[in-house]
Design a protein around this motif. Structure first.
Motif, mmCIF file in Angstrom:
data_model
loop_
_atom_site.group_PDB
_atom_site.id
_atom_site.type_symbol
_atom_site.label_atom_id
_atom_site.label_comp_id
_atom_site.label_asym_id
_atom_site.label_seq_id
_atom_site.Cartn_x
_atom_site.Cartn_y
_atom_site.Cartn_z
ATOM 1 N N GLN A 1 -2.772 -41.363 7.100
ATOM 2 C CA GLN A 1 -1.731 -41.897 6.226
ATOM 3 C C GLN A 1 -1.328 -40.876 5.172
ATOM 4 O OE1 GLN A 1 0.726 -43.587 6.429
ATOM 5 N NE2 GLN A 1 0.185 -45.726 6.086
ATOM 6 N N ARG A 2 -2.285 -40.074 4.706
ATOM 7 C CA ARG A 2 -1.928 -39.043 3.721
ATOM 8 C C ARG A 2 -1.061 -37.966 4.373
ATOM 9 N NH1 ARG A 2 -7.887 -38.274 2.478
ATOM 10 N NH2 ARG A 2 -7.428 -36.428 1.233
ATOM 11 N N VAL A 3 -1.342 -37.632 5.641
ATOM 12 C CA VAL A 3 -0.467 -36.688 6.353
ATOM 13 C C VAL A 3 0.942 -37.283 6.457
ATOM 14 C CG1 VAL A 3 0.001 -35.533 8.551
ATOM 15 C CG2 VAL A 3 -2.341 -35.634 7.668
ATOM 16 N N ALA A 4 1.000 -38.575 6.749
ATOM 17 C CA ALA A 4 2.319 -39.226 6.881
ATOM 18 C C ALA A 4 3.078 -39.172 5.553
ATOM 19 C CB ALA A 4 2.142 -40.670 7.349
ATOM 20 N N ILE A 5 2.351 -39.336 4.458
ATOM 21 C CA ILE A 5 3.000 -39.243 3.141
ATOM 22 C C ILE A 5 3.485 -37.810 2.909
ATOM 23 C CG2 ILE A 5 2.616 -39.402 0.642
ATOM 24 C CD1 ILE A 5 0.642 -41.715 1.229
ATOM 25 N N ALA A 6 2.633 -36.833 3.258
ATOM 26 C CA ALA A 6 3.023 -35.423 3.097
ATOM 27 C C ALA A 6 4.261 -35.110 3.940
ATOM 28 C CB ALA A 6 1.866 -34.511 3.503
ATOM 29 N N ARG A 7 4.311 -35.673 5.163
ATOM 30 C CA ARG A 7 5.452 -35.434 6.039
ATOM 31 C C ARG A 7 6.743 -35.932 5.392
ATOM 32 N NH1 ARG A 7 5.414 -38.262 11.876
ATOM 33 N NH2 ARG A 7 5.329 -40.131 10.581
ATOM 34 N N ALA A 8 6.665 -37.116 4.779
ATOM 35 C CA ALA A 8 7.858 -37.656 4.116
ATOM 36 C C ALA A 8 8.210 -36.820 2.883
ATOM 37 C CB ALA A 8 7.625 -39.111 3.727
ATOM 38 N N LEU A 9 7.204 -36.435 2.103
ATOM 39 C CA LEU A 9 7.465 -35.710 0.858
ATOM 40 C C LEU A 9 8.020 -34.309 1.100
ATOM 41 C CD1 LEU A 9 4.367 -36.668 -1.334
ATOM 42 C CD2 LEU A 9 6.713 -37.532 -1.495
ATOM 43 N N ALA A 10 7.665 -33.701 2.254
ATOM 44 C CA ALA A 10 8.122 -32.339 2.547
ATOM 45 C C ALA A 10 9.639 -32.255 2.555
ATOM 46 C CB ALA A 10 7.559 -31.881 3.890
ATOM 47 N N LEU A 11 10.306 -33.385 2.778
ATOM 48 C CA LEU A 11 11.770 -33.383 2.855
ATOM 49 C C LEU A 11 12.410 -33.707 1.518
ATOM 50 C CD1 LEU A 11 11.550 -35.027 6.261
ATOM 51 C CD2 LEU A 11 12.642 -32.832 5.847
ATOM 52 N N LYS A 12 11.589 -33.727 0.471
ATOM 53 C CA LYS A 12 12.083 -33.935 -0.897
ATOM 54 C C LYS A 12 12.943 -35.192 -1.047
ATOM 55 C CE LYS A 12 10.622 -29.777 -2.414
ATOM 56 N NZ LYS A 12 9.297 -30.032 -1.791
ATOM 57 N N PRO A 13 12.413 -36.328 -0.643
ATOM 58 C CA PRO A 13 13.194 -37.562 -0.807
ATOM 59 C C PRO A 13 13.254 -37.967 -2.279
ATOM 60 C CG PRO A 13 10.981 -38.097 -0.091
ATOM 61 C CD PRO A 13 11.055 -36.595 -0.116
ATOM 62 N N LYS A 14 14.280 -38.754 -2.617
ATOM 63 C CA LYS A 14 14.367 -39.274 -3.984
ATOM 64 C C LYS A 14 13.719 -40.640 -4.086
ATOM 65 C CE LYS A 14 17.948 -38.722 -6.419
ATOM 66 N NZ LYS A 14 19.340 -39.027 -6.838
ATOM 67 N N ILE A 15 13.599 -41.291 -2.920
ATOM 68 C CA ILE A 15 13.052 -42.639 -2.883
ATOM 69 C C ILE A 15 11.989 -42.680 -1.789
ATOM 70 C CG2 ILE A 15 13.591 -45.079 -2.498
ATOM 71 C CD1 ILE A 15 16.571 -44.289 -3.043
ATOM 72 N N MET A 16 10.846 -43.307 -2.062
ATOM 73 C CA MET A 16 9.823 -43.463 -1.031
ATOM 74 C C MET A 16 9.580 -44.947 -0.768
ATOM 75 S SD MET A 16 8.383 -40.655 0.281
ATOM 76 C CE MET A 16 6.656 -40.963 0.609
#
Ligand code: ADP
Ligand code: MG
Lengths: 213, 263
Positions: free
Chosen positions: B158-173
């Motif tokens: 799950q932490r990898v999945a969070i890192a994957r999302a964050l790598a794209l610099k989203p404004k909203i999670m």
């Protein structure tokens, strides 16, 4: 039984291996088209694919081979027996491989595509980078299985006049009166070939990273 | 009030004959942690998935930073699908974390995080992997970069999945029950990463049964029940003096489970 006889059997087994290998590859290519047609969601493509698959899975391979060998000349296409053999085996394995592929693609979890969509993949990118590799991994064991089945089923192409391993064994058994030794040798050769295929398949499978389940 | 990060307007979602969301109106404020709570089957996931346009709403609109996502709707109720490229562009502001992680099993942790940077953003392999590595460091998994998902614990996945999302610099999670499929002892590491993210001021929408997390990190709590939004307010309003009987009943089930000290 002389070494000479065993050599003849080995030579004939090259036909078995060659015809099977070529048919599996051609069958795989056709299976990609067929499974694509079935997954397209359009009747125009999926219906013919379904009919093709039903026919080749439902009619005995022996009958298919005889049909191809005897029917094509009637409509003016004269095919050498080796071509008839490869066409018959290819179409038959294509039907089974298409079912495998369709199942593999259908069992790629939807969530893996959604996570790809969420990081910006186009549908095409998600298909190439996620769906295809995972589906191929899921279907790989079934492909190895199919290869072994085809190697054994290739004994049927003797009906169109190919002297492959089984036919050679029959001929030699008749002319030498050593049926037990000859058929035991032929069985052994089949066994070794299939053990090699299974082992190679297992090694390849293990080298593919992260097969789910 | 600044523009909401996400504005949900009169959102109706039907699956066939069943109406799952009955006209939801909800603003997700910028830079805050909004939590969605409610009984199982109340429509939390569906609402979150509509926000990300993973689910097509039947009626109503989702607006991200003032821009409509998915379908626009005229005053007469005529709905029009926006071009796929437009939706992709708007959606790129959103990162999503799923209950089942949804990591790609044929790629390493580093591969999962760097994949979109290479495929979508056409970054060089080296740049993409450097950036991905920085994200893995952030979630404390640099030593697991070369591991495949099957070789990682649920919490690590799950932490990898969070890192994957964050790598794209989203404004909203968006988080859909990020800890629900984890063993209890692994939820902490994931919640800690989420706390860090909240402390950085990330706009977050969290669907969770972790009432403790909602109470301590959440800044806006919405209670969903049978497809209707029964309550939206500050945590203090929800947890100190529950008024709505359904909400009270829902929270009681958590009190029974020993979460009383949080309420
Ligand atoms: N794809 C779907 N098709 C049909 N019904 C669905 C689908 N997804 C969810 N539902 C139904 O919608 C309701 C809300 O589901 P969901 O949003 O997953 O609830 P929650 O996340 O709050 O547990 C449930 O009754 C569920 O059965
Ligand atoms: Mg849910």
């Amino acid at each position: 039984m002389s070494l000479k006889l065993f050599e003849l059997l080995l030579k004939a087994s090259l036909y078995t291996i060659g015809i099977s290998l070529i048919s599996i590859l051609i069958g795989f290519a056709i299976a990609i088209l067929l499974s694509g047609a079935m997954l397209s969601g359009r009747k125009f493509f999926s219906a013919p694919a379904q009919i093709f698959i039903s026919f080749f899975r439902g009619v005995p391979l022996l009958v298919q081979l005889l049909l191809i060998y005897n029917l094509l000349p009637v409509i003016g296409i004269n095919v050498p027996s080796i071509v008839a053999a490869i066409v018959g085996l290819s179409l038959c394995t294509a039907a089974y491989q298409a079912e495998n592929l369709r199942g593999g693609f259908a069992s790629v979890p939807r969530g893996l595509i959604e996570s790809a969509e969420m990081v910006g993949f186009t549908p095409g990118q998600a298909f190439r980078r996620i769906k295809v590799p995972i589906a191929l991994r899921l279907t790989f064991p079934a492909l190895v299985n199919e290869a072994i089945l085809i190697l054994k089923a290739s004994s049927l192409v003797s009906v169109v006049g190919i002297v492959e391993l089984t036919r050679m064994a029959q001929d030699l058994a008749g002319s030498t009166f050593l049926p037990l030794e000859i058929f035991a040798s032929a069985g052994l050769i089949y066994l070794v070939i299939n053990l090699v295929v299974a082992r190679a398949g297992g090694l390849i499978e293990r080298s593919l990273p992260g097969i789910p389940r | 009030m600044s523009l909401p990060a996400i504005a949900v307007k009169n959102l109706v979602k039907q699956f066939g004959e069943t109406t799952v969301l009955h006209g939801i109106d909800l603003d997700i404020p910028q830079g805050k942690v909004s939590c969605l709570i409610g009984p199982s089957g109340s429509g939390k996931s569906t609402l979150l998935r509509c926000m990300a346009f993973l689910e097509e709403a039947t009626r109503g609109t989702i607006t991200i930073d003032g821009e409509v996502l998915g379908f626009s709707e005229s005053a007469q109720g005529v709905r029009e699908r926006l071009p796929a490229a437009t939706n992709r562009a708007i959606r790129s502001r959103i990162g999503m974390v799923f209950q089942q992680f949804n990591l790609w099993p044929h790629m390493t942790a580093l591969g999962n995080v760097s994949e979109a940077l290479k495929t979508v953003h056409k970054m060089s392999r080296k740049d993409a992997e450097d950036l991905a590595m920085a994200q893995l460091v952030k979630v404390g998994l640099e030593s697991r970069a070369g591991h495949y998902p099957a070789q990682l614990s649920g919490g690590q996945q799950q932490r990898v999945a969070i890192a994957r999302a964050l790598a794209l610099k989203p404004k909203i999670m968006l988080f859909d029950e990020p800890t629900s499929s984890l063993d209890p002892e692994l939820t902490g590491e994931v919640l800690n990463v989420m706390r860090d993210l909240a402390a950085e001021g990330m706009t977050m929408v969290v669907v969770s049964h972790e009432i403790g997390f909602a109470a301590t990190v959440g800044q806006q709590i919405s209670f969903l029940d049978q497809g209707k939004l029964l309550f939206t307010g500050a945590p203090s309003d929800v947890f100190r003096k529950p008024r709505n009987p359904r909400l009270e009943q829902f929270l009681d089930t958590y009190l029974d489970r020993g979460a009383s000290m949080l309420v």
